[in-house]
Design a protein around this motif. Structure first.
Motif, mmCIF file in Angstrom:
data_model
loop_
_atom_site.group_PDB
_atom_site.id
_atom_site.type_symbol
_atom_site.label_atom_id
_atom_site.label_comp_id
_atom_site.label_asym_id
_atom_site.label_seq_id
_atom_site.Cartn_x
_atom_site.Cartn_y
_atom_site.Cartn_z
ATOM 1 N N ASN A 185 9.003 6.009 -36.148
ATOM 2 C CA ASN A 185 8.545 4.666 -36.486
ATOM 3 C C ASN A 185 9.678 3.759 -36.937
ATOM 4 O OD1 ASN A 185 8.394 4.085 -39.684
ATOM 5 N ND2 ASN A 185 8.038 6.280 -39.324
ATOM 6 N N VAL A 186 9.420 2.469 -36.807
ATOM 7 C CA VAL A 186 10.295 1.416 -37.320
ATOM 8 C C VAL A 186 9.437 0.553 -38.233
ATOM 9 C CG1 VAL A 186 11.661 -0.619 -36.740
ATOM 10 C CG2 VAL A 186 11.713 1.381 -35.238
ATOM 11 N N ILE A 187 9.954 0.213 -39.406
ATOM 12 C CA ILE A 187 9.193 -0.613 -40.346
ATOM 13 C C ILE A 187 9.921 -1.928 -40.582
ATOM 14 C CG2 ILE A 187 10.236 0.464 -42.385
ATOM 15 C CD1 ILE A 187 7.463 0.138 -43.752
ATOM 16 N N LEU A 188 9.159 -3.021 -40.538
ATOM 17 C CA LEU A 188 9.711 -4.350 -40.735
ATOM 18 C C LEU A 188 8.840 -5.121 -41.724
ATOM 19 C CD1 LEU A 188 10.439 -5.293 -36.995
ATOM 20 C CD2 LEU A 188 12.109 -4.518 -38.695
ATOM 21 N N PHE A 189 9.471 -5.932 -42.546
ATOM 22 C CA PHE A 189 8.751 -6.770 -43.499
ATOM 23 C C PHE A 189 8.989 -8.240 -43.157
ATOM 24 C CE2 PHE A 189 8.955 -2.777 -45.702
ATOM 25 C CZ PHE A 189 7.751 -2.715 -46.402
ATOM 26 N N ILE A 190 7.896 -9.003 -43.171
ATOM 27 C CA ILE A 190 7.929 -10.428 -42.864
ATOM 28 C C ILE A 190 7.614 -11.207 -44.134
ATOM 29 C CG2 ILE A 190 6.679 -12.258 -41.620
ATOM 30 C CD1 ILE A 190 6.396 -10.352 -39.284
ATOM 31 N N GLU A 191 8.208 -12.356 -44.290
ATOM 32 C CA GLU A 191 7.997 -13.166 -45.492
ATOM 33 C C GLU A 191 6.629 -13.854 -45.426
ATOM 34 O OE1 GLU A 191 8.797 -13.807 -49.149
ATOM 35 O OE2 GLU A 191 10.270 -12.799 -47.864
ATOM 36 N N GLU A 192 5.600 -13.062 -45.699
ATOM 37 C CA GLU A 192 4.224 -13.547 -45.627
ATOM 38 C C GLU A 192 3.355 -12.604 -46.444
ATOM 39 O OE1 GLU A 192 1.314 -15.509 -45.531
ATOM 40 O OE2 GLU A 192 2.845 -16.529 -44.363
ATOM 41 N N ASN A 193 2.071 -12.925 -46.560
ATOM 42 C CA ASN A 193 1.124 -12.045 -47.247
ATOM 43 C C ASN A 193 0.497 -11.103 -46.225
ATOM 44 O OD1 ASN A 193 -0.994 -11.041 -49.074
ATOM 45 N ND2 ASN A 193 -0.388 -12.772 -50.353
ATOM 46 N N HIS A 194 -0.793 -10.862 -46.319
ATOM 47 C CA HIS A 194 -1.475 -9.882 -45.470
ATOM 48 C C HIS A 194 -1.749 -10.409 -44.062
ATOM 49 C CE1 HIS A 194 -3.971 -6.300 -44.898
ATOM 50 N NE2 HIS A 194 -4.888 -7.083 -44.348
ATOM 51 N N ARG A 195 -2.004 -11.708 -43.937
ATOM 52 C CA ARG A 195 -2.583 -12.279 -42.713
ATOM 53 C C ARG A 195 -1.495 -12.706 -41.720
ATOM 54 N NH1 ARG A 195 -4.899 -13.797 -47.434
ATOM 55 N NH2 ARG A 195 -7.045 -13.120 -47.762
ATOM 56 N N ILE A 196 -0.778 -11.739 -41.251
ATOM 57 C CA ILE A 196 0.417 -11.972 -40.435
ATOM 58 C C ILE A 196 0.127 -12.522 -39.038
ATOM 59 C CG2 ILE A 196 2.351 -10.764 -39.331
ATOM 60 C CD1 ILE A 196 2.538 -9.031 -41.844
ATOM 61 N N PRO A 197 -0.891 -12.044 -38.306
ATOM 62 C CA PRO A 197 -1.071 -12.509 -36.918
ATOM 63 C C PRO A 197 -1.210 -14.015 -36.775
ATOM 64 C CG PRO A 197 -2.385 -10.551 -37.298
ATOM 65 C CD PRO A 197 -1.853 -10.964 -38.635
ATOM 66 N N THR A 198 -1.798 -14.672 -37.764
ATOM 67 C CA THR A 198 -1.971 -16.121 -37.686
ATOM 68 C C THR A 198 -0.943 -16.876 -38.524
ATOM 69 O OG1 THR A 198 -3.658 -15.867 -39.421
ATOM 70 C CG2 THR A 198 -4.438 -16.114 -37.148
ATOM 71 N N LYS A 199 -0.589 -16.343 -39.681
ATOM 72 C CA LYS A 199 0.239 -17.104 -40.610
ATOM 73 C C LYS A 199 1.729 -16.820 -40.487
ATOM 74 C CE LYS A 199 -3.503 -18.197 -43.628
ATOM 75 N NZ LYS A 199 -3.958 -18.540 -44.965
ATOM 76 N N ALA A 200 2.074 -15.798 -39.716
ATOM 77 C CA ALA A 200 3.485 -15.541 -39.396
ATOM 78 C C ALA A 200 3.573 -15.119 -37.931
ATOM 79 C CB ALA A 200 4.062 -14.468 -40.316
ATOM 80 N N ALA A 201 2.866 -15.860 -37.092
ATOM 81 C CA ALA A 201 2.729 -15.483 -35.684
ATOM 82 C C ALA A 201 4.074 -15.434 -34.962
ATOM 83 C CB ALA A 201 1.789 -16.449 -34.980
ATOM 84 N N LYS A 202 4.921 -16.429 -35.193
ATOM 85 C CA LYS A 202 6.204 -16.479 -34.495
ATOM 86 C C LYS A 202 7.036 -15.241 -34.794
ATOM 87 C CE LYS A 202 10.339 -19.362 -33.916
ATOM 88 N NZ LYS A 202 11.017 -20.630 -34.336
ATOM 89 N N GLU A 203 7.108 -14.865 -36.067
ATOM 90 C CA GLU A 203 7.895 -13.696 -36.467
ATOM 91 C C GLU A 203 7.282 -12.407 -35.929
ATOM 92 O OE1 GLU A 203 6.764 -16.064 -38.380
ATOM 93 O OE2 GLU A 203 8.356 -16.874 -39.664
ATOM 94 N N LEU A 204 5.958 -12.300 -36.027
ATOM 95 C CA LEU A 204 5.286 -11.098 -35.533
ATOM 96 C C LEU A 204 5.478 -10.953 -34.031
ATOM 97 C CD1 LEU A 204 3.426 -8.648 -35.816
ATOM 98 C CD2 LEU A 204 1.476 -10.211 -35.566
ATOM 99 N N ASN A 205 5.295 -12.030 -33.301
ATOM 100 C CA ASN A 205 5.422 -11.962 -31.844
ATOM 101 C C ASN A 205 6.809 -11.510 -31.427
ATOM 102 O OD1 ASN A 205 2.802 -12.873 -31.661
ATOM 103 N ND2 ASN A 205 3.349 -14.984 -31.153
ATOM 104 N N GLU A 206 7.811 -11.978 -32.140
ATOM 105 C CA GLU A 206 9.180 -11.570 -31.809
ATOM 106 C C GLU A 206 9.392 -10.090 -32.115
ATOM 107 O OE1 GLU A 206 12.950 -11.889 -30.236
ATOM 108 O OE2 GLU A 206 11.255 -13.289 -30.119
ATOM 109 N N CYS A 207 8.836 -9.620 -33.218
ATOM 110 C CA CYS A 207 8.934 -8.195 -33.569
ATOM 111 C C CYS A 207 8.293 -7.326 -32.487
ATOM 112 C CB CYS A 207 8.255 -7.931 -34.903
ATOM 113 S SG CYS A 207 9.093 -8.612 -36.351
ATOM 114 N N ILE A 208 7.091 -7.720 -32.067
ATOM 115 C CA ILE A 208 6.377 -6.959 -31.039
ATOM 116 C C ILE A 208 7.140 -6.985 -29.718
ATOM 117 C CG2 ILE A 208 4.290 -6.888 -29.626
ATOM 118 C CD1 ILE A 208 2.726 -7.866 -32.076
ATOM 119 N N LYS A 209 7.626 -8.154 -29.359
ATOM 120 C CA LYS A 209 8.370 -8.295 -28.101
ATOM 121 C C LYS A 209 9.587 -7.372 -28.073
ATOM 122 C CE LYS A 209 11.138 -11.653 -25.506
ATOM 123 N NZ LYS A 209 11.689 -13.031 -25.492
#
Length: 263
Positions: free
Chosen positions: A225-249
């Motif tokens: 596994n790889v673990i990453l932390f984003i500067e956001e709370n729990h609701r990442i798909p909508t409130k940190a979408a840009k960062e999440l999408n890049e991580c997934i990509k």
């Protein structure tokens, strides 16, 4: 409107966008696949994005069979069969992350890997158990609109998205929503995490302190596994979408270069 007929004549709503390596997204209770609007919009430029409404949620039919994680995992396999997809990445948000783990344990040969966004292998802290228990009580009281409003307003980052989220959530069946919440309290695959060999991406919010224990637990026990932390709370798909999408990509392309998509 694409529908897949499952057992007991249950119609499962799904959507498919883009081409290339497939990624299936799993939503938590009450809210629907609308929660992945920003993933559908952006990641479909690079991958084949598959979303669906879990039984009794959104546009999918009420399920007479009680809603359990094994049943949802089976539905995902049926959806992949229907789409003639042999393997896909499976991505789940919050409680949907537990279903990712269940799917990988049950159908290991039908997955390329897993992505858990604010996910957990079980619910072992009092704070989260109390929140879920409260949701169960509201569901038992038939307070579907209260649940739909509360969860939609918490996840939406615009008024427009809130309206869509709330409207779609209200279309679901409160009985299946309650079952989804209730099963999350009893599910526990912590002792089986070492059995999952697939590459796993773990994404959590820096501000989501109650979930950091789950992040650490999964990071320690999952073999690959790889673990990453984003500067956001729990609701990442909508409130940190840009960062999440890049991580997934980056995660998916690092394991499966995508000749059919636009990288």
């Amino acid at each position: 409107m694409p529908m897949l007929k499952l057992d007991n004549d249950v119609n499962l709503y799904y959507s498919i966008n883009g081409k290339g390596t497939p990624i299936v997204f799993i939503h938590p209770p009450v809210i629907t696949s609308v929660n992945f609007t920003y993933q559908m919009e952006e990641l479909s430029k690079h991958f084949q994005i598959i979303t669906f409404d879990i039984r009794g949620h959104g546009l999918s039919d009420f399920s007479k069979s009680p809603l359990t994680y094994p049943l949802i995992a089976k539905d995902i396999q049926a959806l992949l069969d229907h789409l003639q997809i042999e393997k896909a990445y499976i991505c789940g948000y919050s409680s949907g992350g537990s279903i990712v783990l269940e799917y990988l344990l049950t159908f290991p040969d039908r997955a390329l890997g897993g992505i858990l966004v604010s996910g957990m292998p079980d619910v072992n802290d009092e704070y989260l158990r109390k929140r879920i228990s409260m949701a169960i009580k509201l569901a038992e009281a038939g307070a579907k609109k209260v649940l739909a409003w509360t969860i939609s307003i918490g996840n939406a980052n615009t008024k427009e998205l809130f309206k869509i989220m709330f409207s779609e959530a209200c279309k679901g069946d409160i009985r299946n929503m309650e079952q989804y919440f209730r099963y999350s309290l009893q599910y526990n695959c912590t002792n089986r995490l070492e059995e999952i060999p697939h590459p796993i991406l773990l994404v959590y919010g820096n501000k989501d302190k109650p979930f950091h224990q789950y992040a650490q637990l999964l990071h320690e026990k999952l073999p690959n596994n790889v673990i990453l932390f984003i500067e956001e709370n729990h609701r990442i798909p909508t409130k940190a979408a840009k960062e999440l999408n890049e991580c997934i990509k980056q995660f998916c392309l690092s394991h499966h270069p995508n000749p059919d998509g636009n990288s």
